[in-house]
Design a protein around this motif. Structure first.
Motif, PDB file in Angstrom:
ATOM      1  N   TYR A 198       0.843  -1.199   0.000  1.00  0.00           N
ATOM      2  CA  TYR A 198       0.000   0.000   0.000  1.00  0.00           C
ATOM      3  C   TYR A 198       0.879   1.250   0.000  1.00  0.00           C
ATOM      4  N   MET A 199       1.914   1.255   0.819  1.00  0.00           N
ATOM      5  CA  MET A 199       2.777   2.435   0.905  1.00  0.00           C
ATOM      6  C   MET A 199       3.603   2.630  -0.359  1.00  0.00           C
ATOM      7  N   THR A 200       3.780   1.602  -1.156  1.00  0.00           N
ATOM      8  CA  THR A 200       4.508   1.741  -2.412  1.00  0.00           C
ATOM      9  C   THR A 200       3.711   2.559  -3.419  1.00  0.00           C
ATOM     10  N   PHE A 201       2.398   2.399  -3.444  1.00  0.00           N
ATOM     11  CA  PHE A 201       1.575   3.041  -4.468  1.00  0.00           C
ATOM     12  C   PHE A 201       0.708   4.198  -3.962  1.00  0.00           C
ATOM     13  N   TYR A 202       0.471   4.322  -2.679  1.00  0.00           N
ATOM     14  CA  TYR A 202      -0.417   5.360  -2.135  1.00  0.00           C
ATOM     15  C   TYR A 202       0.254   6.067  -0.983  1.00  0.00           C
ATOM     16  N   PRO A 203      -0.059   7.306  -0.731  1.00  0.00           N
ATOM     17  CA  PRO A 203      -0.948   8.211  -1.453  1.00  0.00           C
ATOM     18  C   PRO A 203      -0.287   8.740  -2.713  1.00  0.00           C
ATOM     19  N   LEU A 204      -1.128   9.189  -3.629  1.00  0.00           N
ATOM     20  CA  LEU A 204      -0.619   9.696  -4.900  1.00  0.00           C
ATOM     21  C   LEU A 204       0.060  11.045  -4.744  1.00  0.00           C
ATOM     22  N   GLU A 205      -0.428  11.862  -3.851  1.00  0.00           N
ATOM     23  CA  GLU A 205       0.155  13.174  -3.574  1.00  0.00           C
ATOM     24  C   GLU A 205       0.790  13.143  -2.189  1.00  0.00           C
ATOM     25  N   PHE A 206       1.781  14.003  -1.964  1.00  0.00           N
ATOM     26  CA  PHE A 206       2.453  14.065  -0.666  1.00  0.00           C
ATOM     27  C   PHE A 206       1.452  14.458   0.410  1.00  0.00           C
ATOM     28  N   ARG A 207       1.451  13.711   1.500  1.00  0.00           N
ATOM     29  CA  ARG A 207       0.609  14.040   2.654  1.00  0.00           C
ATOM     30  C   ARG A 207       1.504  14.254   3.848  1.00  0.00           C
ATOM     31  N   GLY A 208       1.368  15.398   4.442  1.00  0.00           N
ATOM     32  CA  GLY A 208       2.191  15.716   5.599  1.00  0.00           C
ATOM     33  C   GLY A 208       2.431  17.211   5.668  1.00  0.00           C
ATOM     34  N   CYS A 209       3.477  17.569   6.348  1.00  0.00           N
ATOM     35  CA  CYS A 209       3.810  18.980   6.493  1.00  0.00           C
ATOM     36  C   CYS A 209       5.310  19.149   6.297  1.00  0.00           C
ATOM     37  N   LEU A 210       5.725  20.377   6.162  1.00  0.00           N
ATOM     38  CA  LEU A 210       7.140  20.739   6.040  1.00  0.00           C
ATOM     39  C   LEU A 210       7.824  20.069   4.853  1.00  0.00           C
ATOM     40  N   GLN A 211       7.107  19.971   3.725  1.00  0.00           N
ATOM     41  CA  GLN A 211       7.702  19.370   2.535  1.00  0.00           C
ATOM     42  C   GLN A 211       8.679  20.345   1.904  1.00  0.00           C
ATOM     43  N   ILE A 212       9.838  19.853   1.524  1.00  0.00           N
ATOM     44  CA  ILE A 212      10.807  20.658   0.803  1.00  0.00           C
ATOM     45  C   ILE A 212      10.348  20.713  -0.649  1.00  0.00           C
ATOM     46  N   LYS A 213      10.160  21.909  -1.169  1.00  0.00           N
ATOM     47  CA  LYS A 213       9.609  22.078  -2.521  1.00  0.00           C
ATOM     48  C   LYS A 213      10.444  21.354  -3.563  1.00  0.00           C
ATOM     49  N   GLY A 214       9.765  20.676  -4.467  1.00  0.00           N
ATOM     50  CA  GLY A 214      10.428  19.980  -5.550  1.00  0.00           C
ATOM     51  C   GLY A 214      11.004  18.623  -5.171  1.00  0.00           C
ATOM     52  N   THR A 215      10.807  18.208  -3.941  1.00  0.00           N
ATOM     53  CA  THR A 215      11.327  16.911  -3.499  1.00  0.00           C
ATOM     54  C   THR A 215      10.215  16.137  -2.820  1.00  0.00           C
ATOM     55  N   ASN A 216      10.518  14.931  -2.432  1.00  0.00           N
ATOM     56  CA  ASN A 216       9.584  14.114  -1.667  1.00  0.00           C
ATOM     57  C   ASN A 216      10.023  14.051  -0.206  1.00  0.00           C
ATOM     58  N   MET A 217      10.786  15.024   0.205  1.00  0.00           N
ATOM     59  CA  MET A 217      11.319  15.045   1.560  1.00  0.00           C
ATOM     60  C   MET A 217      10.459  15.955   2.433  1.00  0.00           C
ATOM     61  N   GLY A 218      10.322  15.590   3.681  1.00  0.00           N
ATOM     62  CA  GLY A 218       9.560  16.363   4.640  1.00  0.00           C
ATOM     63  C   GLY A 218       8.996  15.450   5.700  1.00  0.00           C
ATOM     64  N   CYS A 219       8.085  15.973   6.461  1.00  0.00           N
ATOM     65  CA  CYS A 219       7.454  15.195   7.524  1.00  0.00           C
ATOM     66  C   CYS A 219       6.118  14.688   6.985  1.00  0.00           C
ATOM     67  N   GLY A 220       6.170  13.592   6.234  1.00  0.00           N
ATOM     68  CA  GLY A 220       4.973  13.041   5.623  1.00  0.00           C
ATOM     69  C   GLY A 220       5.348  11.905   4.698  1.00  0.00           C
ATOM     70  N   TRP A 221       4.439  11.548   3.783  1.00  0.00           N
ATOM     71  CA  TRP A 221       4.674  10.401   2.916  1.00  0.00           C
ATOM     72  C   TRP A 221       3.960  10.562   1.589  1.00  0.00           C
ATOM     73  N   GLN A 222       4.607  10.063   0.546  1.00  0.00           N
ATOM     74  CA  GLN A 222       3.995   9.890  -0.759  1.00  0.00           C
ATOM     75  C   GLN A 222       4.461   8.543  -1.270  1.00  0.00           C
ATOM     76  N   GLY A 223       3.593   7.828  -1.958  1.00  0.00           N
ATOM     77  CA  GLY A 223       3.971   6.527  -2.487  1.00  0.00           C
ATOM     78  C   GLY A 223       5.235   6.599  -3.323  1.00  0.00           C
ATOM     79  N   ILE A 224       6.039   5.556  -3.289  1.00  0.00           N
ATOM     80  CA  ILE A 224       7.314   5.555  -4.002  1.00  0.00           C
ATOM     81  C   ILE A 224       7.093   5.625  -5.507  1.00  0.00           C
ATOM     82  N   VAL A 225       6.166   4.853  -6.038  1.00  0.00           N
ATOM     83  CA  VAL A 225       5.926   4.859  -7.481  1.00  0.00           C
ATOM     84  C   VAL A 225       5.380   6.216  -7.943  1.00  0.00           C
ATOM     85  N   PRO A 226       4.371   6.799  -7.278  1.00  0.00           N
ATOM     86  CA  PRO A 226       3.914   8.120  -7.726  1.00  0.00           C
ATOM     87  C   PRO A 226       4.986   9.204  -7.614  1.00  0.00           C
ATOM     88  N   SER A 227       5.831   9.131  -6.592  1.00  0.00           N
ATOM     89  CA  SER A 227       6.844  10.169  -6.440  1.00  0.00           C
ATOM     90  C   SER A 227       7.925  10.065  -7.504  1.00  0.00           C
TER      91      SER A 227
END
Length: 93
Positions: free
Chosen positions: A37-66
């Motif tokens: 489930y974590m590989t494919f979902y969520p499609l968009e980053f969910r969380g806070c403090l995301q570094i713009k243009g990256t998948n880094m921050g305090c949250g999660w986005q699926g590996i395949v969508p990212s």
């Protein structure tokens, strides 16, 4: 029951030993389901403090969508440089 006691096992010990594979199977099923489930979902980053243009921050986005855009760019580059020319693609359309 007498045979178990002759072997040094009580009913509660037998239940404990028999429950190990059952509990392990349930745990493994849940663990693998969560990983898929974590590989494919969520499609968009969910969380806070995301570094713009990256998948880094305090949250999660699926590996395949990212990695979708990067994978698509590599696929197009491979297809257009190694397998087909742009003219062949448009000729087939």
């Amino acid at each position: 029951r007498d045979w178990l006691e002759d072997q040094g096992l009580s009913s509660s010990d037998l239940l404990k030993y028999a429950s190990i594979p059952v509990v392990s199977t349930i745990f493994t099923y849940c663990h693998i389901w969560a990983a898929l489930y974590m590989t494919f979902y969520p499609l968009e980053f969910r969380g806070c403090l995301q570094i713009k243009g990256t998948n880094m921050g305090c949250g999660w986005q699926g590996i395949v969508p990212s990695k979708g855009e990067k994978m698509a760019r590599k696929a197009v580059h491979l297809i257009t440089t190694k397998l087909l020319t742009v003219q062949e693609v448009f000729a087939r359309i």
